[in-house]
Design a protein around this motif. Structure first.
Motif, PDB file in Angstrom:
ATOM      1  N   ARG A 204       0.732  -1.605   0.076  1.00  0.00           N
ATOM      2  CA  ARG A 204       0.279  -0.078   0.288  1.00  0.00           C
ATOM      3  C   ARG A 204       0.472   1.537  -0.257  1.00  0.00           C
ATOM      4  O   ARG A 204       0.466   2.091  -0.290  1.00  0.00           O
ATOM      5  N   LEU A 205       2.363   1.383   0.878  1.00  0.00           N
ATOM      6  CA  LEU A 205       2.759   2.511   0.590  1.00  0.00           C
ATOM      7  C   LEU A 205       3.606   2.807  -0.878  1.00  0.00           C
ATOM      8  O   LEU A 205       3.579   3.517  -1.018  1.00  0.00           O
ATOM      9  N   ILE A 206       3.926   2.243  -1.222  1.00  0.00           N
ATOM     10  CA  ILE A 206       4.823   1.604  -2.396  1.00  0.00           C
ATOM     11  C   ILE A 206       3.406   2.183  -3.836  1.00  0.00           C
ATOM     12  O   ILE A 206       3.572   3.499  -4.750  1.00  0.00           O
ATOM     13  N   ASP A 207       1.766   2.024  -3.613  1.00  0.00           N
ATOM     14  CA  ASP A 207       1.215   2.426  -4.541  1.00  0.00           C
ATOM     15  C   ASP A 207       0.953   3.981  -3.997  1.00  0.00           C
ATOM     16  O   ASP A 207       0.101   4.850  -4.837  1.00  0.00           O
ATOM     17  N   ALA A 208       0.195   4.220  -3.030  1.00  0.00           N
ATOM     18  CA  ALA A 208       0.416   5.630  -2.266  1.00  0.00           C
ATOM     19  C   ALA A 208       1.984   6.159  -2.634  1.00  0.00           C
ATOM     20  O   ALA A 208       1.476   7.364  -3.537  1.00  0.00           O
ATOM     21  N   VAL A 209       2.905   5.718  -2.593  1.00  0.00           N
ATOM     22  CA  VAL A 209       3.735   6.490  -3.576  1.00  0.00           C
ATOM     23  C   VAL A 209       3.571   6.666  -5.038  1.00  0.00           C
ATOM     24  O   VAL A 209       3.749   8.175  -5.452  1.00  0.00           O
ATOM     25  N   ARG A 210       3.672   6.122  -5.373  1.00  0.00           N
ATOM     26  CA  ARG A 210       3.227   5.892  -7.194  1.00  0.00           C
ATOM     27  C   ARG A 210       2.179   7.405  -7.016  1.00  0.00           C
ATOM     28  O   ARG A 210       1.754   7.679  -7.887  1.00  0.00           O
TER      29      ARG A 210
ATOM     30  N   GLY B  10       6.063   9.633 -16.709  1.00  0.00           N
ATOM     31  CA  GLY B  10       5.476   9.420 -15.394  1.00  0.00           C
ATOM     32  C   GLY B  10       5.004   8.392 -15.288  1.00  0.00           C
ATOM     33  O   GLY B  10       4.987   7.179 -14.476  1.00  0.00           O
ATOM     34  N   LEU B  11       4.736   7.211 -17.029  1.00  0.00           N
ATOM     35  CA  LEU B  11       4.671   6.026 -17.242  1.00  0.00           C
ATOM     36  C   LEU B  11       5.043   5.182 -16.804  1.00  0.00           C
ATOM     37  O   LEU B  11       5.243   4.337 -16.236  1.00  0.00           O
ATOM     38  N   VAL B  12       6.786   5.997 -17.016  1.00  0.00           N
ATOM     39  CA  VAL B  12       8.583   4.696 -16.777  1.00  0.00           C
ATOM     40  C   VAL B  12       7.818   4.396 -15.849  1.00  0.00           C
ATOM     41  O   VAL B  12       8.268   3.175 -14.121  1.00  0.00           O
ATOM     42  N   ALA B  13       7.695   6.143 -13.922  1.00  0.00           N
ATOM     43  CA  ALA B  13       8.536   6.050 -13.067  1.00  0.00           C
ATOM     44  C   ALA B  13       7.081   4.941 -12.111  1.00  0.00           C
ATOM     45  O   ALA B  13       7.351   3.910 -11.488  1.00  0.00           O
ATOM     46  N   ASP B  14       6.165   5.014 -13.505  1.00  0.00           N
ATOM     47  CA  ASP B  14       4.715   4.135 -12.240  1.00  0.00           C
ATOM     48  C   ASP B  14       4.684   2.242 -12.760  1.00  0.00           C
ATOM     49  O   ASP B  14       4.903   2.169 -11.798  1.00  0.00           O
ATOM     50  N   TYR B  15       5.294   2.674 -13.720  1.00  0.00           N
ATOM     51  CA  TYR B  15       5.487   0.933 -13.792  1.00  0.00           C
ATOM     52  C   TYR B  15       6.711   0.020 -13.500  1.00  0.00           C
ATOM     53  O   TYR B  15       6.578  -0.712 -12.738  1.00  0.00           O
ATOM     54  N   LEU B  16       7.389   1.721 -12.844  1.00  0.00           N
ATOM     55  CA  LEU B  16       8.730   0.637 -12.443  1.00  0.00           C
ATOM     56  C   LEU B  16       8.308   0.266 -10.208  1.00  0.00           C
ATOM     57  O   LEU B  16       8.638  -0.595  -9.834  1.00  0.00           O
ATOM     58  N   LEU B  17       7.413   1.295  -9.935  1.00  0.00           N
ATOM     59  CA  LEU B  17       6.967   1.120  -8.605  1.00  0.00           C
ATOM     60  C   LEU B  17       6.039   0.069  -8.570  1.00  0.00           C
ATOM     61  O   LEU B  17       6.312  -0.502  -7.387  1.00  0.00           O
ATOM     62  N   THR B  18       5.437  -0.057  -9.528  1.00  0.00           N
ATOM     63  CA  THR B  18       4.632  -1.326  -9.864  1.00  0.00           C
ATOM     64  C   THR B  18       5.365  -2.763 -10.162  1.00  0.00           C
ATOM     65  O   THR B  18       5.198  -3.565  -9.461  1.00  0.00           O
ATOM     66  N   LEU B  19       6.855  -2.468 -10.526  1.00  0.00           N
ATOM     67  CA  LEU B  19       7.366  -3.614 -10.303  1.00  0.00           C
ATOM     68  C   LEU B  19       8.256  -4.060  -9.521  1.00  0.00           C
ATOM     69  O   LEU B  19       7.839  -4.978  -8.860  1.00  0.00           O
ATOM     70  N   LEU B  20       8.208  -2.904  -8.848  1.00  0.00           N
ATOM     71  CA  LEU B  20       8.947  -2.997  -7.283  1.00  0.00           C
ATOM     72  C   LEU B  20       7.545  -3.937  -6.246  1.00  0.00           C
ATOM     73  O   LEU B  20       8.245  -4.057  -5.728  1.00  0.00           O
ATOM     74  N   ARG B  21       6.904  -3.190  -6.558  1.00  0.00           N
ATOM     75  CA  ARG B  21       5.500  -3.910  -5.334  1.00  0.00           C
ATOM     76  C   ARG B  21       6.046  -5.520  -5.805  1.00  0.00           C
ATOM     77  O   ARG B  21       5.326  -6.100  -4.409  1.00  0.00           O
ATOM     78  N   ARG B  22       5.634  -5.757  -6.791  1.00  0.00           N
ATOM     79  CA  ARG B  22       5.465  -7.074  -7.769  1.00  0.00           C
ATOM     80  C   ARG B  22       6.779  -7.936  -6.697  1.00  0.00           C
ATOM     81  O   ARG B  22       6.682  -9.395  -6.390  1.00  0.00           O
ATOM     82  N   LYS B  23       8.070  -7.301  -6.779  1.00  0.00           N
ATOM     83  CA  LYS B  23       9.372  -7.909  -6.649  1.00  0.00           C
ATOM     84  C   LYS B  23       9.123  -7.697  -4.728  1.00  0.00           C
ATOM     85  O   LYS B  23       9.411  -8.953  -4.274  1.00  0.00           O
ATOM     86  N   LEU B  24       9.299  -6.671  -4.387  1.00  0.00           N
ATOM     87  CA  LEU B  24       8.770  -7.247  -3.174  1.00  0.00           C
ATOM     88  C   LEU B  24       7.324  -7.642  -1.895  1.00  0.00           C
ATOM     89  O   LEU B  24       8.157  -7.961  -1.146  1.00  0.00           O
ATOM     90  N   CYS B  25       6.330  -7.711  -3.109  1.00  0.00           N
ATOM     91  CA  CYS B  25       5.460  -8.193  -2.015  1.00  0.00           C
ATOM     92  C   CYS B  25       4.408  -9.618  -3.582  1.00  0.00           C
ATOM     93  O   CYS B  25       3.998  -8.979  -3.702  1.00  0.00           O
ATOM     94  N   PRO B  26       5.601 -10.318  -3.159  1.00  0.00           N
ATOM     95  CA  PRO B  26       4.713 -11.472  -3.940  1.00  0.00           C
ATOM     96  C   PRO B  26       3.038 -11.663  -4.098  1.00  0.00           C
ATOM     97  O   PRO B  26       2.870 -12.639  -4.168  1.00  0.00           O
ATOM     98  N   TRP B  27       3.376 -11.646  -1.830  1.00  0.00           N
ATOM     99  CA  TRP B  27       1.765 -12.247  -1.816  1.00  0.00           C
ATOM    100  C   TRP B  27       0.512 -10.882  -1.660  1.00  0.00           C
ATOM    101  O   TRP B  27      -0.763 -11.609  -2.219  1.00  0.00           O
ATOM    102  N   PHE B  28       0.822 -10.024  -2.420  1.00  0.00           N
ATOM    103  CA  PHE B  28       0.096  -8.796  -2.848  1.00  0.00           C
ATOM    104  C   PHE B  28      -0.826  -9.191  -4.066  1.00  0.00           C
ATOM    105  O   PHE B  28      -1.782  -8.929  -4.365  1.00  0.00           O
ATOM    106  N   GLY B  29      -0.108  -9.959  -4.473  1.00  0.00           N
ATOM    107  CA  GLY B  29      -1.199  -9.994  -6.361  1.00  0.00           C
ATOM    108  C   GLY B  29      -1.327  -9.107  -7.209  1.00  0.00           C
ATOM    109  O   GLY B  29      -0.410  -7.913  -6.432  1.00  0.00           O
ATOM    110  N   ASP B  30      -2.399  -8.575  -7.635  1.00  0.00           N
ATOM    111  CA  ASP B  30      -1.756  -7.171  -8.342  1.00  0.00           C
ATOM    112  C   ASP B  30      -3.349  -6.355  -7.948  1.00  0.00           C
ATOM    113  O   ASP B  30      -3.862  -5.601  -8.827  1.00  0.00           O
TER     114      ASP B  30
END
Lengths: 303, 324
Positions: free
Chosen positions: B249-255, B304-324
């Motif tokens: 949620r933190l990563i999404d909030a930052v995004r 902006g699009l790239v930053a968005d995508y990178l943070l989504t990737l980061l979230r998937r990497k750090l929180c594989p349990w969270f799903g999409d």
């Protein structure tokens, strides 16, 4: 604590609780010794959860004292384990890490893990092995690397029980643990409890302290009588005069083995008795008649 | 009527997405090209006019004039010749830059921001502006996120801290950060520190509130009790349970806060900076030269699009349990 029994792991002394003018629990006295599997039943809203939370230490009682493993309980601690009906697992850990989680929290501190990284890594692989062994015992080694959201309800509860058991708590509280499960899964998990009880018996026979002491809250009378060796009824229906629930039933329950047939016929009489003593608003007999567990026990084991 | 939420084939989804982009690009092409053609026509018209005027002037014999008229005639000829040169050029290539054509965007926009400019040919606009803006954004967001994380988690963990911080946060979150700019300019100056302070304070109320909400709602009470029965200390509870649970949620909030942070940053750069995207945009706005502006706008959008995508990737990497 002068007159507690040997091996007493939980002692509630005159526990009462109230919210404003509404008295929920009234003068509860309860002693549980190591190796017992105790089922608590009672009408809904009778304060089972309040008692459980008091024993857990999250909501201490307003009067009386609860002693677990010789120490007064003031906040949740590692002596008293808990498995809830829901939200039992940490979403961000796999089954295996969920089970190993307690070992990490209990045996190391955060600074130790940060500053003694290599030592911690060695210890961690031990913890993970221990967790895997325990998962094997509850027949879940295949699910070791799954996250909670990838598991079924029954698997999650088994992991939750393993997670609590790995701590070797003095007493394990199960709060309607199988309430949300389907019948088949429920039976499987009941058998798991019976197997744990069997280990208790073996330990006793070998002259050791039995490892598992469990207090299970359930609304299923069959389940209560089937998995436990002692049934306690908590109810506000009694002739004490005071309002608030107290213990109105405390007797031995038939002991089943995991391999036995699930023959509920043999405790029909006791089930009727339970219904009358615990669930009937117009209690006709005084509850002291039904609180006989320790008398019977002492008679049976009299020297 | 078409059924609501009726699913469509993948190929259709894809084609419609492509179609919308083509429409955007095509629309711009037609518009800018049309303008350019019209401008050339106007220039050709004007070229004709001036040529006629010039030939009229040349038609009048020079030797009968007095010196004053002669000088006037000379200056007219000079003037017309200059205009002819300009219109000749304009009728070949449009030089109006309010809606530049693609080729103008490329030559006068992209190439200009990429190649060295200035008297000494040592200014690389895009590199300088991007670096200035990026450093300000990253430091501001970094400070803002760190502070929000501490405040938000502690608020979710301790009722006393919650009661203390909630009123000012709710109040600050309602003030548009751009309205606070004057205050930052005066109190902190217009240095690098000002941008960091401004972004940090700008994102803090919203971010801290969402972290606090998440720390409270996404970590059920039972889970906290459970962690205590597993032998956790309160510090471990905060780090190993609450922080881990709210990380996605933190990563999404930052995004989601990158957008508002960029709004504040570009606006502040527009007003007081001498480097950065906002500065360059203002400079070219004052010249009504959209070539560089469109290029910068495009770059900002893509970044902006790239930053968005990178943070989504980061979230998937750090929180594989969270799903999409």
């Amino acid at each position: 604590m002068s007159n507690t029994r040997p091996n007493c792991v939980l002692h509630c002394q005159g526990v009462s609780h109230w919210f404003g003018s509404n008295r929920v629990l009234n003068n509860i006295n309860l002693e549980i010794t190591a190796g017992q599997i105790v089922a608590v039943v009672g009408p809904s809203g009778c304060g089972k959860s309040t008692l459980l939370r008091a024993i857990l230490g999250t909501h201490p009682p307003k009067a009386g004292q609860i002693i677990a493993n010789g120490h007064p309980v003031t906040r949740p601690n590692r002596d008293v384990g808990i498995v809830y009906q829901n939200y039992s697992l940490f979403d961000f850990l796999t089954a295996r890490d969920n089970v190993a989680f307690g070992l990490m929290l209990d045996q190391t501190t955060l600074p130790e893990r940060l500053f003694g990284y290599f030592q911690w890594r060695k210890l961690r692989s031990q913890h993970r092995q221990q967790a895997l062994d325990l998962l094997e015992k509850v027949q879940l080694s295949k699910a070791a690397n799954l996250y909670p959201h990838e598991m079924s309800g029954g698997m999650r509860q088994r992991v939750a029980i393993a997670q609590a058991l790995i701590m070797e708590p003095k007493i394990l509280l199960l709060d309607e643990p199988f309430g949300a499960l389907d019948e088949a899964t429920r039976e499987e998990l009941q058998l798991m409890l019976l197997r744990l009880y069997d280990e208790n018996l073996q330990a006793k026979a070998a002259g050791q302290t039995p490892p598992y002491t469990i207090l299970i809250v359930t609304h299923e009378l069959n389940e209560a009588l089937y998995v436990s060796d002692r049934v306690i009824g908590l109810s506000q229906y009694h002739q004490d005069g005071a309002n608030g629930a107290t213990i109105v039933y405390d007797k031995q329950a038939p002991v089943f083995k995991a391999g036995d047939a699930r023959d509920f016929e043999q405790f029909e009489t006791q089930k009727d008795e339970l219904r009358k003593a615990v669930f009937t608003p117009s209690a006709t007999r005084h509850h002291s008649e039904f609180v006989t567990f320790w008398n019977e026990h002492d008679k049976a084991f009299a020297p | 009527m078409l059924m609501v939420r009726k699913s469509i084939p993948k190929a259709w989804q894809f084609s419609l997405g492509i179609a919308s982009i083509l429409l955007l690009v095509g629309g711009y092409t037609v518009f800018s090209h049309g303008r350019a053609v019209r401008q050339k026509e106007v220039a050709a018209q004007q070229l004709d006019n001036v040529r006629n005027l010039l030939s009229e002037v040349l038609a009048t014999p020079a030797d009968e004039l007095d010196p004053a008229s002669l000088a006037k005639r000379q200056s007219k000829i000079h003037d017309y010749e200059a205009q002819i040169t300009r219109f000749e050029q304009e009728s070949q290539t449009a030089i109006d830059r309010t809606v530049p054509t693609w080729s103008s965007l490329y030559h006068d926009g992209l190439l200009r921001v990429l190649s060295p400019q200035g008297l000494k040919k040592d200014e690389y606009w895009l590199a300088e502006d991007a670096w200035a803006t990026f450093i300000r954004l990253i430091s501001g967001l970094g400070v803002g996120v760190a502070l929000s994380l501490i405040i938000g988690i502690l608020m979710g963990a301790y009722a006393s801290i919650e009661s203390f911080f909630l009123p000012p946060l709710s109040f600050l979150a309602k003030i548009p950060p751009t309205a606070m700019m004057a205050i930052f300019f005066i109190l902190v100056g217009t240095s690098y520190q000002m941008y960091v302070t401004m972004i940090a304070f700008g994102v803090l109320p919203t971010l801290a509130q969402s972290i606090y909400q998440s720390a409270k709602k996404d970590v059920p009470e039972n889970l906290i009790f459970k962690a205590y029965t597993l032998g956790a200390s309160s510090l471990e509870l905060i780090w190993n349970v609450i922080y881990k649970q709210i990380l996605p949620r933190l990563i999404d909030a930052v995004r989601l806060q990158i957008g508002p942070a960029m709004v504040m940053l570009v606006a502040a750069e527009w007003m007081v900076s001498s480097a950065g995207f906002g500065y360059r945009l203002r400079l070219f706005y004052q010249r009504t030269d959209m070539t560089v502006i469109f290029v910068y706008v495009l770059i900002l959008g893509v970044a902006g699009l790239v930053a968005d995508y990178l943070l989504t990737l980061l979230r998937r990497k750090l929180c594989p349990w969270f799903g999409d």
